[in-house]
Design a protein around this motif. Sequence first.
Motif, PDB file in Angstrom:
ATOM      1  N   LEU A 198      -5.337   1.614  10.304  1.00 54.78           N
ATOM      2  CA  LEU A 198      -5.522   1.826   8.872  1.00 54.78           C
ATOM      3  C   LEU A 198      -5.821   0.514   8.169  1.00 54.78           C
ATOM      4  O   LEU A 198      -5.229  -0.516   8.510  1.00 54.78           O
ATOM      5  N   PRO A 199      -6.709   0.518   7.184  1.00 53.74           N
ATOM      6  CA  PRO A 199      -7.029  -0.713   6.449  1.00 53.74           C
ATOM      7  C   PRO A 199      -5.801  -1.271   5.735  1.00 53.74           C
ATOM      8  O   PRO A 199      -4.947  -0.512   5.250  1.00 53.74           O
ATOM      9  N   ALA A 200      -5.722  -2.586   5.654  1.00 54.46           N
ATOM     10  CA  ALA A 200      -4.568  -3.225   5.023  1.00 54.46           C
ATOM     11  C   ALA A 200      -4.450  -2.848   3.551  1.00 54.46           C
ATOM     12  O   ALA A 200      -3.342  -2.662   3.035  1.00 54.46           O
ATOM     13  N   SER A 201      -5.594  -2.715   2.860  1.00 53.09           N
ATOM     14  CA  SER A 201      -5.551  -2.371   1.438  1.00 53.09           C
ATOM     15  C   SER A 201      -4.937  -1.001   1.214  1.00 53.09           C
ATOM     16  O   SER A 201      -4.202  -0.774   0.241  1.00 53.09           O
ATOM     17  N   TYR A 202      -5.200  -0.072   2.131  1.00 45.43           N
ATOM     18  CA  TYR A 202      -4.627   1.269   2.014  1.00 45.43           C
ATOM     19  C   TYR A 202      -3.129   1.248   2.337  1.00 45.43           C
ATOM     20  O   TYR A 202      -2.315   1.849   1.634  1.00 45.43           O
ATOM     21  N   VAL A 203      -2.781   0.544   3.390  1.00 48.64           N
ATOM     22  CA  VAL A 203      -1.383   0.504   3.841  1.00 48.64           C
ATOM     23  C   VAL A 203      -0.458  -0.063   2.767  1.00 48.64           C
ATOM     24  O   VAL A 203       0.617   0.477   2.485  1.00 48.64           O
ATOM     25  N   THR A 204      -0.884  -1.146   2.134  1.00 47.10           N
ATOM     26  CA  THR A 204      -0.005  -1.844   1.186  1.00 47.10           C
ATOM     27  C   THR A 204       0.103  -1.129  -0.162  1.00 47.10           C
ATOM     28  O   THR A 204       1.047  -1.382  -0.905  1.00 47.10           O
ATOM     29  N   THR A 205      -0.857  -0.255  -0.472  1.00 47.90           N
ATOM     30  CA  THR A 205      -0.845   0.377  -1.807  1.00 47.90           C
ATOM     31  C   THR A 205      -0.631   1.880  -1.794  1.00 47.90           C
ATOM     32  O   THR A 205      -0.321   2.459  -2.838  1.00 47.90           O
ATOM     33  N   ASN A 206      -0.777   2.523  -0.628  1.00 49.19           N
ATOM     34  CA  ASN A 206      -0.730   3.992  -0.603  1.00 49.19           C
ATOM     35  C   ASN A 206       0.271   4.580   0.386  1.00 49.19           C
ATOM     36  O   ASN A 206       0.242   5.783   0.632  1.00 49.19           O
ATOM     37  N   THR A 207       1.112   3.763   0.973  1.00 49.78           N
ATOM     38  CA  THR A 207       2.113   4.285   1.901  1.00 49.78           C
ATOM     39  C   THR A 207       3.512   3.898   1.443  1.00 49.78           C
ATOM     40  O   THR A 207       3.697   2.874   0.789  1.00 49.78           O
ATOM     41  N   THR A 208       4.484   4.737   1.786  1.00 42.60           N
ATOM     42  CA  THR A 208       5.887   4.388   1.528  1.00 42.60           C
ATOM     43  C   THR A 208       6.460   3.561   2.673  1.00 42.60           C
ATOM     44  O   THR A 208       7.458   2.863   2.495  1.00 42.60           O
ATOM     45  N   GLN A 209       5.818   3.653   3.833  1.00 42.40           N
ATOM     46  CA  GLN A 209       6.319   2.914   4.996  1.00 42.40           C
ATOM     47  C   GLN A 209       6.258   1.403   4.783  1.00 42.40           C
ATOM     48  O   GLN A 209       7.171   0.681   5.199  1.00 42.40           O
ATOM     49  N   PHE A 210       5.183   0.922   4.149  1.00 43.14           N
ATOM     50  CA  PHE A 210       5.045  -0.527   4.001  1.00 43.14           C
ATOM     51  C   PHE A 210       6.139  -1.133   3.117  1.00 43.14           C
ATOM     52  O   PHE A 210       6.769  -2.121   3.513  1.00 43.14           O
ATOM     53  N   PRO A 211       6.408  -0.615   1.907  1.00 39.68           N
ATOM     54  CA  PRO A 211       7.485  -1.213   1.107  1.00 39.68           C
ATOM     55  C   PRO A 211       8.854  -1.115   1.774  1.00 39.68           C
ATOM     56  O   PRO A 211       9.688  -2.016   1.625  1.00 39.68           O
ATOM     57  N   LEU A 212       9.102  -0.041   2.524  1.00 38.41           N
ATOM     58  CA  LEU A 212      10.377   0.071   3.235  1.00 38.41           C
ATOM     59  C   LEU A 212      10.464  -0.964   4.355  1.00 38.41           C
ATOM     60  O   LEU A 212      11.522  -1.575   4.566  1.00 38.41           O
ATOM     61  N   LEU A 213       9.348  -1.157   5.059  1.00 42.68           N
ATOM     62  CA  LEU A 213       9.316  -2.183   6.101  1.00 42.68           C
ATOM     63  C   LEU A 213       9.492  -3.572   5.476  1.00 42.68           C
ATOM     64  O   LEU A 213      10.176  -4.440   6.026  1.00 42.68           O
ATOM     65  N   TRP A 214       8.880  -3.775   4.319  1.00 41.67           N
ATOM     66  CA  TRP A 214       9.015  -5.040   3.584  1.00 41.67           C
ATOM     67  C   TRP A 214      10.478  -5.317   3.274  1.00 41.67           C
ATOM     68  O   TRP A 214      10.967  -6.430   3.478  1.00 41.67           O
ATOM     69  N   LEU A 215      11.194  -4.300   2.775  1.00 41.94           N
ATOM     70  CA  LEU A 215      12.619  -4.460   2.474  1.00 41.94           C
ATOM     71  C   LEU A 215      13.434  -4.727   3.734  1.00 41.94           C
ATOM     72  O   LEU A 215      14.392  -5.497   3.716  1.00 41.94           O
ATOM     73  N   SER A 216      13.038  -4.082   4.840  1.00 43.01           N
ATOM     74  CA  SER A 216      13.750  -4.291   6.103  1.00 43.01           C
ATOM     75  C   SER A 216      13.656  -5.748   6.549  1.00 43.01           C
ATOM     76  O   SER A 216      14.635  -6.330   7.011  1.00 43.01           O
ATOM     77  N   VAL A 217      12.481  -6.323   6.391  1.00 47.13           N
ATOM     78  CA  VAL A 217      12.292  -7.735   6.754  1.00 47.13           C
ATOM     79  C   VAL A 217      13.046  -8.633   5.779  1.00 47.13           C
ATOM     80  O   VAL A 217      13.740  -9.571   6.184  1.00 47.13           O
TER      81      VAL A 217
END
Length: 630
Positions: free
Chosen positions: A344-363
């Motif tokens: 998946l494109p990075a622009s889509y992942v960072t703005t249109n998924t809930t997984q990315f912000p949750l992973l961000w918080l995990s880190v």
Amino acid sequence: MASVAIAGLRCICRVRAPTVQRMHSHRLRSSLSKAAATSPPDYPLEKRWTAVPPANAVHLSIGAVYVYSMWTPGLTTCLGVVGSAPLDWGVAEVLPVFSTAAVTLGVTTSVLGSWVEKAGPRLAGSVGSLFWGSALMTTALGVEYHSLPLVYLGYGVLGGVGWGMMYLAPVTTVMKWFPDRRGLATGIALSAFGAGAAVAPSLIHVAMDYFAVAPDFIGSLADGSSSSYVELMTLPDGSQVVANNSVLGEPGQPALVATEADLARNPHVSTGPGAYALGTGDTGTSKALASLGALYGALGLIGSRFMKIPHHDWQPTLGLANTTDISAKKDDEPEPAANHDVGLPASYVTTNTTQFPLLWLSVFGNATGGLALLSSSKLMLTDIFAGAMPAIVTESFATGYVSSLGIGMAVGRFGWSALSDKLGRQNTYALFGLGMPIVAMAPTLCHEAVYSTSTSPSASILLGTFYAGSTLAITFYGGVFSVLPAYIADLFGQRYSGAIHGKALTAWAASAVCGPMGLAYLRSQSYKSATHDLLSAIEDEAAFESAFGCTLGDHDKIAALIDAKTLSISRLMEFVPDGTVDPTPFLYDSTCYAAAGLMGVSFLANLAIRPMDVKKTLAALEEEESRNRK
């Protein structure tokens, strides 16, 4: 004839010299290009391991960035040498240097992550190595000329840029060679990063000892046992100088008082407690920084020159077909992964998924506590245990502790990433939640160690528990980042994982601000509170007034003494009643509790992550794009 021949030869040389220079420059650029670093599509499978040593050399160089705590004592005493002088930088001023480097790392990986992919590992690694070597040398200039902005520019800005490029290039390179074992690949790459952090403390310790020069000893202070002593006078700004009627020393000479506790941290000084002349001596910090800047810059350049990546058509099965029969694959060998150009494109992942912000918080949560410890590990260990066990917790012991944390990080980066191939990325991240009780229980261990005698077995057990527990916690920190690239590839696909990885590392940058800067703030608040508690415990006001030239009720002068670093906890302990507990080991209690809370948030965020159907999502995106074109 001879003159004509010589003139002709000179003419040829003038013509050929620029041509030779251009050819040399072209060869250098071509040797660092992505095309030069790309192997043929039929590259043998068994030779992919040759891509590992150069990548590890780059990470071995930049791994030293993690042992910033080895520089902290030298940075806070570069003028006073045996202690902090009035114009020396405080802990709260120098710890954010590491945070600045981390923020610059996050910006670099986020902004230049795509460029690293485009330029290739050789050019990106070489540029990063030049930045890293220059960073340490610029920091050395900042220390030598006592310029804090130069220190921030060097270690903080230049070091952060070098860190970002030298971190991304080797990781993405090795992962491309091992798409069938992503966790193992990142573990191999990042274990060298931890190994660099394990080796660096010893190199720094040896270099600083070699260049260190003890300051001039003026003499002991009055203690009633000798008629020859130094008498000091306190100036309005809180600093102290040799008094006019002093038996020893030159009147007006700026001086710094070193206690037994101060000298315990300076093994190269053997003249004993008393007054030392400011402006003499050298911690060896600037020269050690410059020397290691040259060493690490050269190591990074050599490793970068020989990094290589697979052709975009190369697959593990293709390489295997060129060497052995694919039917000979062992039953327990993992099946090769799908094409590594799917994702998946990075622009889509960072703005249109809930997984990315949750992973961000995990880190973010997991990294905050680890970074707080790494940025001040040497200072923390000596503050907590040196007073209770001075015979054990020496400078060499503290250096060994910092190295142990580096070893723990290396083991964690390799071990947890390899285990994640079996356990799963999310389950592995869940195990990192064990760091919460370790961090939360640290203050209890510190308190028990203070109230036990240095020779009792319980004191050694408490020290060993703290040592082992913090090392285990650092393995979790190392695992967070070695598992992260594979976690990203599992969630969002491999194709754009490098760019997504760069975006995710902004979480690390945020934790690097909250960790070291949060520790610096909470420690300074605890230090102020402990200082005022000790002041209220002083009973012999006359002795205090004689030493510092002010009464306990003169709050303005006391504030000036504290700001000038003349009034410290170690000095105040000489005036409080016997049996008063030194509060220095308790300065980190609030930091530990805050870090444990953030790790709890990280644990919950990881549990909330749900897997994505990458192929289905890509198909939906392509369908939407097709409709938009119509």
